[in-house]
Design a protein around this motif. Structure first.
Motif, PDB file in Angstrom:
ATOM      1  N   THR A   4       0.847  -1.189   0.000  1.00  0.00           N
ATOM      2  CA  THR A   4       0.000   0.000   0.000  1.00  0.00           C
ATOM      3  C   THR A   4       0.889   1.247   0.000  1.00  0.00           C
ATOM      4  N   VAL A   5       0.601   2.173  -0.891  1.00  0.00           N
ATOM      5  CA  VAL A   5       1.340   3.433  -0.966  1.00  0.00           C
ATOM      6  C   VAL A   5       0.440   4.574  -0.509  1.00  0.00           C
ATOM      7  N   THR A   6       0.974   5.390   0.401  1.00  0.00           N
ATOM      8  CA  THR A   6       0.263   6.570   0.911  1.00  0.00           C
ATOM      9  C   THR A   6       1.065   7.805   0.532  1.00  0.00           C
ATOM     10  N   PRO A   7       0.691   8.525  -0.527  1.00  0.00           N
ATOM     11  CA  PRO A   7       1.482   9.694  -0.929  1.00  0.00           C
ATOM     12  C   PRO A   7       1.448  10.844   0.064  1.00  0.00           C
ATOM     13  N   ASN A   8       0.381  10.930   0.875  1.00  0.00           N
ATOM     14  CA  ASN A   8       0.207  12.098   1.748  1.00  0.00           C
ATOM     15  C   ASN A   8      -0.240  11.648   3.143  1.00  0.00           C
ATOM     16  N   PRO A   9       0.634  10.938   3.878  1.00  0.00           N
ATOM     17  CA  PRO A   9       0.237  10.460   5.201  1.00  0.00           C
ATOM     18  C   PRO A   9      -0.038  11.612   6.154  1.00  0.00           C
ATOM     19  N   ALA A  10      -0.657  11.279   7.274  1.00  0.00           N
ATOM     20  CA  ALA A  10      -1.013  12.301   8.260  1.00  0.00           C
ATOM     21  C   ALA A  10      -0.974  11.697   9.649  1.00  0.00           C
ATOM     22  N   LEU A  11      -0.717  12.543  10.623  1.00  0.00           N
ATOM     23  CA  LEU A  11      -0.961  12.159  12.004  1.00  0.00           C
ATOM     24  C   LEU A  11      -2.450  12.361  12.233  1.00  0.00           C
ATOM     25  N   ASP A  12      -3.178  11.256  12.370  1.00  0.00           N
ATOM     26  CA  ASP A  12      -4.629  11.318  12.539  1.00  0.00           C
ATOM     27  C   ASP A  12      -4.979  11.556  14.002  1.00  0.00           C
ATOM     28  N   ILE A  13      -5.690  12.630  14.236  1.00  0.00           N
ATOM     29  CA  ILE A  13      -6.152  12.972  15.581  1.00  0.00           C
ATOM     30  C   ILE A  13      -7.677  12.898  15.584  1.00  0.00           C
ATOM     31  N   THR A  14      -8.237  12.097  16.472  1.00  0.00           N
ATOM     32  CA  THR A  14      -9.693  11.941  16.544  1.00  0.00           C
ATOM     33  C   THR A  14     -10.194  12.434  17.895  1.00  0.00           C
ATOM     34  N   TYR A  15     -11.097  13.405  17.856  1.00  0.00           N
ATOM     35  CA  TYR A  15     -11.756  13.909  19.055  1.00  0.00           C
ATOM     36  C   TYR A  15     -13.177  13.341  19.102  1.00  0.00           C
ATOM     37  N   ALA A  16     -13.546  12.764  20.235  1.00  0.00           N
ATOM     38  CA  ALA A  16     -14.927  12.334  20.444  1.00  0.00           C
ATOM     39  C   ALA A  16     -15.629  13.371  21.308  1.00  0.00           C
ATOM     40  N   VAL A  17     -16.756  13.883  20.808  1.00  0.00           N
ATOM     41  CA  VAL A  17     -17.521  14.892  21.539  1.00  0.00           C
ATOM     42  C   VAL A  17     -18.999  14.512  21.491  1.00  0.00           C
ATOM     43  N   PRO A  18     -19.786  14.965  22.477  1.00  0.00           N
ATOM     44  CA  PRO A  18     -21.231  14.664  22.428  1.00  0.00           C
ATOM     45  C   PRO A  18     -21.891  15.241  21.181  1.00  0.00           C
ATOM     46  N   SER A  19     -21.572  16.502  20.863  1.00  0.00           N
ATOM     47  CA  SER A  19     -22.127  17.158  19.684  1.00  0.00           C
ATOM     48  C   SER A  19     -21.276  18.382  19.385  1.00  0.00           C
ATOM     49  N   VAL A  20     -21.448  18.928  18.184  1.00  0.00           N
ATOM     50  CA  VAL A  20     -20.684  20.104  17.759  1.00  0.00           C
ATOM     51  C   VAL A  20     -21.640  21.282  17.605  1.00  0.00           C
ATOM     52  N   ALA A  21     -21.290  22.402  18.212  1.00  0.00           N
ATOM     53  CA  ALA A  21     -22.039  23.649  18.044  1.00  0.00           C
ATOM     54  C   ALA A  21     -21.056  24.705  17.565  1.00  0.00           C
ATOM     55  N   LEU A  22     -21.259  25.225  16.366  1.00  0.00           N
ATOM     56  CA  LEU A  22     -20.333  26.202  15.799  1.00  0.00           C
ATOM     57  C   LEU A  22     -20.220  27.431  16.697  1.00  0.00           C
ATOM     58  N   GLY A  23     -18.997  27.890  16.878  1.00  0.00           N
ATOM     59  CA  GLY A  23     -18.751  29.078  17.669  1.00  0.00           C
ATOM     60  C   GLY A  23     -18.699  28.844  19.158  1.00  0.00           C
ATOM     61  N   GLU A  24     -18.850  27.590  19.594  1.00  0.00           N
ATOM     62  CA  GLU A  24     -18.850  27.273  21.016  1.00  0.00           C
ATOM     63  C   GLU A  24     -17.606  26.481  21.407  1.00  0.00           C
ATOM     64  N   SER A  25     -17.292  26.476  22.711  1.00  0.00           N
ATOM     65  CA  SER A  25     -16.222  25.639  23.236  1.00  0.00           C
ATOM     66  C   SER A  25     -16.768  24.233  23.485  1.00  0.00           C
ATOM     67  N   HIS A  26     -15.886  23.237  23.352  1.00  0.00           N
ATOM     68  CA  HIS A  26     -16.304  21.848  23.511  1.00  0.00           C
ATOM     69  C   HIS A  26     -15.340  21.100  24.425  1.00  0.00           C
ATOM     70  N   ARG A  27     -15.885  20.255  25.277  1.00  0.00           N
ATOM     71  CA  ARG A  27     -15.069  19.343  26.053  1.00  0.00           C
ATOM     72  C   ARG A  27     -14.929  18.027  25.273  1.00  0.00           C
ATOM     73  N   VAL A  28     -13.692  17.586  25.120  1.00  0.00           N
ATOM     74  CA  VAL A  28     -13.427  16.372  24.361  1.00  0.00           C
ATOM     75  C   VAL A  28     -13.527  15.173  25.297  1.00  0.00           C
ATOM     76  N   ALA A  29     -14.403  14.233  24.949  1.00  0.00           N
ATOM     77  CA  ALA A  29     -14.608  13.056  25.791  1.00  0.00           C
ATOM     78  C   ALA A  29     -13.424  12.102  25.719  1.00  0.00           C
ATOM     79  N   SER A  30     -12.830  11.973  24.532  1.00  0.00           N
ATOM     80  CA  SER A  30     -11.651  11.124  24.365  1.00  0.00           C
ATOM     81  C   SER A  30     -10.892  11.599  23.139  1.00  0.00           C
TER      82      SER A  30
END
Length: 318
Positions: A4-30
Motif C-alpha cells: 500500500t502506498v500513501t502519498p500524503n500520510p497524516a498524524l490522525d487525531i480523533t476527538y470524540a464529543v457529544p455534539s458540535v455547536a459552531l462558535g462554542e467551546s467543547h469538552r473532548v470526551a476522548s
C-alpha cells in the motif's frame, strides 16, 4: 502480499464529543492519535483481517519514530521513507451520533528524491507481492505523473493495481489501464470533468465513463447508498438495506483493503456476476465494519462476518 502506498500520510487525531455547536467551546470526551493516511489505513485493516501487507509512505523525519512506533504496536508492516518535509495533521471531530467533521491539512510538497525512494521501495518489495494500492490525496505541487509512474511500475512488476485517487492523478493514469479504480461519487465527477467528459448524471454513469476512459474496472462509492461496479458489460450495485451509525472516516479505506485482498487471493479481476457479487459483498461488509470502529484503520472480523450476510446485490440495466 499487498503493497500500500500513501502519498500524503497524516498524524490522525480523533476527538470524540457529544455534539458540535459552531462558535462554542467543547469538552473532548476522548482523543486518539495514530499514524494515518489512506494507504496506512488500508494496511492496518488488512492486518486486522489477517492479510499480509506492507505500507510504504514518505514521513517527515521528525515523525518517523512516532509513526514506526504506532504502526509497530498495531503490527502493521511498514517501510517509511524519511522526508525533510513535516507530516501533515488530520483532525476528525466525531459526535456521539456518528457524524464526523474533518479538518485535513494539505501537506507539504515532496522532492523528486523522496518520490524516487518511494518508487524504489515498491520495486524492491514487488517480487514478494501480487497487488499494489495507491490511496489518498497528494501534497501541493506533486508531479501529476506520479500515479502514472506507479501504474507503469506495477504493470512491469506483474502487480494488480487498485487506485483510490482522483483528479489529474487518476486521469493521467487511466490510459495505462489500471486494473481497478475506486473513487467516491464526488471524486469520480471531478476526475471526469477534468477529462472533458462534462457532467455525469449518475453513479453508474460515472463508473461506465471511467471504464471507457481506460480502467479495466471501476467501483464508485456513494456513502450509505452503497457502491456501483462496472466491468465490461456488467454493472452491479451493492449496499446495506439499513445504514449504520458510527464513524465513516475509514470506510473507503476498508473497502480498498477488501478489494486488494480479493485480488491478492484470485490473482486477477473476477469474471462474471457471481464472482463479482462475492467480492462486492466482502467490500461492503468490510467498509460497514469500519464505520463501527471509533477510529479509521480498524475492523472487527466478527462485525464483518455478521454484516456479510446482510449485503444486497442488484444488477443495473443499461
Amino acid at each position: 502480499m499487498i503493497i500500500t502506498v500513501t502519498p500524503n500520510p497524516a498524524l490522525d487525531i480523533t476527538y470524540a464529543v457529544p455534539s458540535v455547536a459552531l462558535g462554542e467551546s467543547h469538552r473532548v470526551a476522548s482523543v486518539s492519535e495514530r499514524a494515518g493516511g489512506k494507504g496506512l489505513n488500508v494496511a492496518a485493516v488488512l492486518t486486522s483481517m489477517r492479510h499480509r501487507s506492507v505500507a510504504v509512505a514518505p514521513v517527515g523525519a521528525t515523525d518517523v519514530d512516532l509513526f514506526a512506533s504506532d504502526l509497530g504496536a498495531r503490527r502493521v508492516p511498514h517501510h517509511l521513507v524519511p522526508s525533510p518535509c513535516p507530516t501533515r495533521r488530520s483532525v476528525a471531530v466525531v459526535e456521539a451520533g456518528g457524524r464526523a467533521t474533518l479538518f485535513n491539512e494539505p501537506g507539504v510538497g515532496q522532492s523528486q528524491r523522496v518520490w524516487d525512494q518511494v518508487a524504489h521501495e515498491v520495486t524492491a518489495l514487488a517480487p514478494q507481492a501480487s497487488v499494489l494500492t495507491v490511496s489518498g490525496s497528494f501534497p501541493p505541487g506533486t508531479d501529476p505523473e506520479l500515479v502514472r509512474r506507479l501504474t507503469r511500475l506495477a504493470h512491469e512488476a506483474g502487480l494488480r493495481l487498485v487506485l483510490d485517487v482522483s483528479g489529474v492523478h487518476l486521469s493521467r493514469a487511466l490510459a495505462l489501464r489500471p486494473d481497478l479504480v475506486k473513487p467516491n461519487r464526488i471524486e469520480a465527477a471531478q476526475t471526469l470533468t477534468g477529462l472533458g467528459r462534462g457532467e455525469v448524471p449518475s453513479v453508474p454513469g460515472a463508473a461506465r465513463a471511467l471504464v471507457a476512459a481506460g480502467a479495466r474496472a471501476a467501483i464508485v462509492s456513494d456513502g450509505t447508498n452503497g457502491l456501483v461496479l462496472v466491468h465490461d458489460d456488467l454493472a452491479l450495485r451493492a449496499y446495506l438495506p439499513r445504514s449504520l451509525s458510527g464513524n465513516p472516516t475509514g470506510a473507503g479505506d476498508a473497502l480498498t483493503a477488501a478489494l486488494a485482498a480479493d485480488l491478492d487471493g484470485i490473482g486477477d479481476l473476477p469474471t462474471g456476476r457471481e464472482d463479482w457479487a462475492a467480492v462486492l459483498r466482502r467490500g461492503v461488509a468490510w467498509s460497514a465494519a469500519a464505520v463501527l470502529q471509533p477510529v479509521a484503520g480498524a475492523v472487527d472480523p466478527a462485525d464483518v462476518d455478521r454484516l456479510l450476510r446482510t449485503v444486497e446485490i442488484e444488477e443495473i440495466r443499461p
